[in-house]
Scaffold this active site. Structure first.
Site, mmCIF file in Angstrom:
data_model
loop_
_atom_site.group_PDB
_atom_site.id
_atom_site.type_symbol
_atom_site.label_atom_id
_atom_site.label_comp_id
_atom_site.label_asym_id
_atom_site.label_seq_id
_atom_site.Cartn_x
_atom_site.Cartn_y
_atom_site.Cartn_z
ATOM 1 N N LYS A 110 -6.978 9.201 -8.273
ATOM 2 C CA LYS A 110 -7.640 10.023 -7.275
ATOM 3 C C LYS A 110 -8.621 11.011 -7.889
ATOM 4 C CE LYS A 110 -6.758 9.341 -3.679
ATOM 5 N NZ LYS A 110 -7.235 8.209 -2.819
ATOM 6 N N HIS B 212 -0.989 10.820 -2.431
ATOM 7 C CA HIS B 212 -2.326 10.407 -2.022
ATOM 8 C C HIS B 212 -3.276 11.575 -1.804
ATOM 9 C CE1 HIS B 212 -5.490 9.373 0.912
ATOM 10 N NE2 HIS B 212 -5.538 8.226 0.255
ATOM 11 N N GLU C 236 0.950 -0.747 -4.724
ATOM 12 C CA GLU C 236 -0.186 0.138 -4.988
ATOM 13 C C GLU C 236 0.291 1.574 -4.822
ATOM 14 O OE1 GLU C 236 -3.678 2.617 -3.461
ATOM 15 O OE2 GLU C 236 -1.736 2.118 -2.554
ATOM 16 N N HIS D 5 0.832 -1.200 0.000
ATOM 17 C CA HIS D 5 0.000 0.000 0.000
ATOM 18 C C HIS D 5 0.871 1.255 0.000
ATOM 19 C CE1 HIS D 5 -2.909 2.719 2.401
ATOM 20 N NE2 HIS D 5 -3.416 2.603 1.191
ATOM 21 N N ARG D 6 0.839 2.019 -1.087
ATOM 22 C CA ARG D 6 1.681 3.217 -1.234
ATOM 23 C C ARG D 6 3.159 2.861 -1.098
ATOM 24 N NH1 ARG D 6 -1.972 7.168 2.737
ATOM 25 N NH2 ARG D 6 -3.975 6.321 2.058
ATOM 26 N N GLU E 25 -4.006 3.668 -8.368
ATOM 27 C CA GLU E 25 -5.281 4.226 -7.927
ATOM 28 C C GLU E 25 -5.409 5.658 -8.421
ATOM 29 O OE1 GLU E 25 -7.811 5.711 -4.051
ATOM 30 O OE2 GLU E 25 -6.284 4.142 -3.742
ATOM 31 N N ASP F 159 0.288 -2.232 4.594
ATOM 32 C CA ASP F 159 1.350 -1.274 4.874
ATOM 33 C C ASP F 159 2.660 -1.977 5.222
ATOM 34 O OD1 ASP F 159 -0.254 0.948 4.491
ATOM 35 O OD2 ASP F 159 -0.720 1.204 6.614
ATOM 36 N N ASP G 85 -0.930 6.044 -5.613
ATOM 37 C CA ASP G 85 -1.999 7.014 -5.858
ATOM 38 C C ASP G 85 -1.530 8.043 -6.874
ATOM 39 O OD1 ASP G 85 -3.840 6.201 -3.540
ATOM 40 O OD2 ASP G 85 -1.925 6.549 -2.545
#
Length: 226
Positions: A102, A47, A32, A6-7, A100, A212, A34
């Protein structure tokens, strides 16, 4: 079960930075990130809508040019805000990327970036219009993000022709996992914070977990097993 950083790996480096993605690539098969557009038109990996939480600056990312973003540092680190192209260039070709979106209006620029890489890519968003644009402009697979309204999310994902649904893990049960699979949807659950939850989701048949901490759920991950 795939494990998606995640990120990047924010437990090891500041979120959505090249350092985080390098750390993730050493441990996981998927990351992943953003994406939003800055004032000079580039797709940047960040993000929040505003710079306030993660940098010393204030104001909207959309109002700052790339040169203005370049001088900022993320958190207490020396890491800067990368472009989407830079992240793809940094990651090994065998690391897949969940992008992802935004905001809407990014499909054409995203397609140009992805076309120049060899990475497997999956595009997700809470914004159905953003996903519809990707579906109409590209051949990239898409995934609908949701945190509430399970029935509505299944309906939207099906109508959009999504490959996957990305629900918050609290929405899931064994029955709902089966329901999504019956609808032809893969499931990647976010953001899983402990191994017990990851193992329960694995038992239910969830296809992937977004984490995370790269140690969570990696027992069967290629990199995690190293």
């Amino acid at each position: 079960m795939r494990v998606i950083g995640h990120r990047g790996c924010p437990t090891l480096a500041p979120e959505n930075t090249l350092a985080a993605f390098r750390a993730a690539a050493d441990r996981l098969d998927w990351v992943e990130l953003d994406v939003r557009r800055c004032a000079s038109g580039e797709l940047v990996v960040f993000h929040d809508e505003t710079l306030d939480r993660l940098t010393e600056a204030t104001g909207r990312v959309a109002d700052a040019t790339l040169p203005e973003l370049r001088v900022l540092r993320v958190g207490d680190s020396e890491e800067s805000i990368p472009t989407l192209s830079e992240v793809f260039e940094t990651l090994p070709d065998d690391v897949a990327v969940n992008v992802e979106l935004k905001e809407s209006g990014l499909a054409a620029a995203l397609a140009d970036v992805v076309a120049a890489t060899r990475h497997e890519a999956l595009v997700s968003s809470f914004d159905a219009d953003a996903l519809r644009e990707v579906r109409e402009a590209t051949a990239l697979p898409i995934a609908y993000l949701c945190s509430t309204d399970w029935d509505g999310a299944i309906r939207v994902a099906t109508e959009l022709g999504c490959l996957a649904l990305h629900p918050h893990y609290d929405l899931l049960s064994a029955e709902r996992v089966a329901e999504a699979h019956d609808a032809g949807l893969e499931l990647n659950a976010w953001t899983v914070l402990d191994s017990e939850t990851a193992e329960r989701l694995r038992e239910w048949g969830v296809d992937g977990v977004i984490v995370d901490d790269p140690t969570i759920g990696t027992e069967n991950s290629k990199r995690g097993a190293r």
